[in-house]
Design a protein around this motif. Structure first.
Motif, mmCIF file in Angstrom:
data_model
loop_
_atom_site.group_PDB
_atom_site.id
_atom_site.type_symbol
_atom_site.label_atom_id
_atom_site.label_comp_id
_atom_site.label_asym_id
_atom_site.label_seq_id
_atom_site.Cartn_x
_atom_site.Cartn_y
_atom_site.Cartn_z
ATOM 1 N N VAL A 100 27.138 39.806 29.656
ATOM 2 C CA VAL A 100 28.568 40.013 29.925
ATOM 3 C C VAL A 100 29.368 39.970 28.627
ATOM 4 C CG1 VAL A 100 30.616 38.975 30.950
ATOM 5 C CG2 VAL A 100 28.538 39.183 32.298
ATOM 6 N N THR A 101 29.028 39.012 27.761
ATOM 7 C CA THR A 101 29.731 38.881 26.483
ATOM 8 C C THR A 101 29.543 40.113 25.624
ATOM 9 O OG1 THR A 101 29.427 36.478 26.521
ATOM 10 C CG2 THR A 101 29.976 37.487 24.406
ATOM 11 N N GLU A 102 28.298 40.587 25.534
ATOM 12 C CA GLU A 102 28.020 41.763 24.708
ATOM 13 C C GLU A 102 28.710 43.001 25.258
ATOM 14 O OE1 GLU A 102 26.357 41.988 21.735
ATOM 15 O OE2 GLU A 102 26.540 39.818 21.873
ATOM 16 N N TRP A 103 28.628 43.185 26.592
ATOM 17 C CA TRP A 103 29.263 44.362 27.192
ATOM 18 C C TRP A 103 30.775 44.321 27.035
ATOM 19 C CZ3 TRP A 103 25.462 44.067 31.812
ATOM 20 C CH2 TRP A 103 24.415 44.958 31.596
ATOM 21 N N SER A 104 31.360 43.140 27.163
ATOM 22 C CA SER A 104 32.809 43.036 27.041
ATOM 23 C C SER A 104 33.264 43.405 25.630
ATOM 24 C CB SER A 104 33.271 41.614 27.382
ATOM 25 O OG SER A 104 32.781 40.682 26.430
ATOM 26 N N LYS A 105 32.405 43.161 24.646
ATOM 27 C CA LYS A 105 32.752 43.516 23.269
ATOM 28 C C LYS A 105 32.746 45.026 23.069
ATOM 29 C CE LYS A 105 30.808 39.334 21.128
ATOM 30 N NZ LYS A 105 29.721 38.827 20.253
ATOM 31 N N PHE A 106 31.749 45.679 23.659
ATOM 32 C CA PHE A 106 31.561 47.097 23.404
ATOM 33 C C PHE A 106 32.263 48.013 24.390
ATOM 34 C CE2 PHE A 106 27.526 45.383 21.485
ATOM 35 C CZ PHE A 106 27.923 45.618 20.187
ATOM 36 N N THR A 107 32.704 47.485 25.528
ATOM 37 C CA THR A 107 33.243 48.371 26.567
ATOM 38 C C THR A 107 34.662 48.009 26.980
ATOM 39 O OG1 THR A 107 32.283 47.009 28.333
ATOM 40 C CG2 THR A 107 30.930 48.798 27.473
ATOM 41 N N THR A 108 35.372 47.228 26.173
ATOM 42 C CA THR A 108 36.736 46.855 26.501
ATOM 43 C C THR A 108 37.624 48.091 26.609
ATOM 44 O OG1 THR A 108 36.451 44.785 25.316
ATOM 45 C CG2 THR A 108 38.709 45.462 25.798
ATOM 46 N N ASN A 109 38.336 48.211 27.758
ATOM 47 C CA ASN A 109 39.272 49.306 27.981
ATOM 48 C C ASN A 109 38.628 50.684 27.906
ATOM 49 O OD1 ASN A 109 41.716 47.714 28.246
ATOM 50 N ND2 ASN A 109 41.474 47.281 26.067
ATOM 51 N N VAL A 110 37.349 50.749 28.170
ATOM 52 C CA VAL A 110 36.667 52.038 28.196
ATOM 53 C C VAL A 110 36.397 52.406 29.645
ATOM 54 C CG1 VAL A 110 34.626 53.305 27.454
ATOM 55 C CG2 VAL A 110 35.601 51.563 25.974
ATOM 56 N N ASN A 111 36.702 53.629 29.998
ATOM 57 C CA ASN A 111 36.549 54.061 31.394
ATOM 58 C C ASN A 111 35.090 54.233 31.776
ATOM 59 O OD1 ASN A 111 39.337 54.211 31.721
ATOM 60 N ND2 ASN A 111 39.403 56.298 30.905
ATOM 61 N N ASP A 112 34.855 54.201 33.099
ATOM 62 C CA ASP A 112 33.536 54.486 33.677
ATOM 63 C C ASP A 112 32.471 53.457 33.313
ATOM 64 O OD1 ASP A 112 34.576 56.794 34.792
ATOM 65 O OD2 ASP A 112 34.135 57.960 32.987
ATOM 66 N N TRP A 113 32.880 52.183 33.106
ATOM 67 C CA TRP A 113 31.899 51.151 32.802
ATOM 68 C C TRP A 113 31.884 50.108 33.907
ATOM 69 C CZ3 TRP A 113 28.206 51.318 29.294
ATOM 70 C CH2 TRP A 113 28.345 52.253 28.248
ATOM 71 N N ASN A 114 30.786 50.075 34.679
ATOM 72 C CA ASN A 114 30.624 49.081 35.737
ATOM 73 C C ASN A 114 29.341 48.280 35.524
ATOM 74 O OD1 ASN A 114 32.928 49.894 37.301
ATOM 75 N ND2 ASN A 114 31.770 51.711 37.868
ATOM 76 N N TYR A 115 28.766 48.385 34.345
ATOM 77 C CA TYR A 115 27.487 47.755 34.088
ATOM 78 C C TYR A 115 27.562 46.232 34.067
ATOM 79 C CZ TYR A 115 26.520 52.534 32.743
ATOM 80 O OH TYR A 115 26.402 53.892 32.755
ATOM 81 N N SER A 116 28.716 45.693 33.717
ATOM 82 C CA SER A 116 28.838 44.242 33.654
ATOM 83 C C SER A 116 28.667 43.591 35.014
ATOM 84 C CB SER A 116 30.198 43.845 33.059
ATOM 85 O OG SER A 116 31.250 44.350 33.853
#
Length: 242
Positions: A44-60
């Protein structure tokens, strides 16, 4: 009487062995549950760093599910230990049933993770190109892109040429390593590799870590269900009565 005594002695020995196995299995479950919480939190921490405010991301959501799963497994391990020690068949049945439900949920989570993993390249490429395009006009995308470029030591979606193709006279300083005042294509400190491929590898590794953790915990839970069922059968037949 000797035969009866021998059988009783053997059954008492079996009872002790099964109880120890159930207790040991639940200790492993507890450790696995804690491991799932840690793995999920890291993902979750890694994904939040790389996908903040990016559309189409539900991987977390997969990582969050792993955290919830870890908490549930740890709690169930505690109840499993209590059921084994007290030889409470009702508690053991509830424990085994909950484990069976968790196994099914984990299978669903693994399938979802594999589906998401197959979609990562398209989602990353689309998002990266969008961020590069809006880099100079949107501060939110600029901050995210700078973080990715500094963290992964890369530049643009496919390379630093992405910024040049947009007509930009300069390349983001985050594309260069070291303390520089300007970043130009001919600079020896510029990162030539694109961020798209690097981000795809990073996210796939996180997702693979979640899948492996879920599979290991799932196999351990199947063993726990088997031990619990054996102990319940023995208690019901009166073999393991105290």
């Amino acid at each position: 009487r000797r035969v009866h005594g021998s059988i009783k002695f053997i059954m008492e020995g079996c009872k002790s062995i099964i109880k120890i196995l159930v207790f040991a299995a639940n200790f492993v479950f507890f450790a696995a549950g804690v491991a799932c919480i840690i793995v999920g939190a890291v993902a979750v921490t890694e994904w939040s760093k790389f996908t903040t405010n990016v559309n189409d991301w539900n991987y977390s959501s997969v990582a969050v599910f792993l955290i919830v799963l870890g908490v549930a497994v740890a709690l169930l391990a505690f109840f499993g230990c209590c059921g084994a020690i007290t030889e409470n068949s009702c508690l053991l049945i509830v424990y085994a049933s909950c484990l069976a439900v968790l196994v099914l949920l984990q299978v669903c989570a693994v399938i979802a993770a594999l589906v998401y993993k197959a979609k990562i390249p398209d989602a990353v490429n689309k998002s990266m190109k969008d961020m590069v395009t809006k880099y100079s006009t949107d501060k939110t995308f600029r901050d995210v892109m700078d973080f990715i470029q500094e963290k992964l030591k890369c530049c643009g979606a496919d390379g630093f040429n992405d910024y040049e193709n947009l007509g930009n006279t300069s390349i983001p300083i985050s594309c260069c390593v070291g303390n520089v005042t300007a970043c130009v294509p001919l600079s020896p400190s510029i990162n030539k590799k694109g961020c798209g491929p690097e981000l795809i590898v990073t996210l796939k590794e996180c997702l693979s870590m979640i899948v492996y953790a879920s599979i290991i915990v799932c196999l351990l839970q199947v063993v726990g269900i088997a031990f619990a069922c054996v102990l319940v059968q023995g208690i019901r037949r009166g073999y393991y009565s105290v």
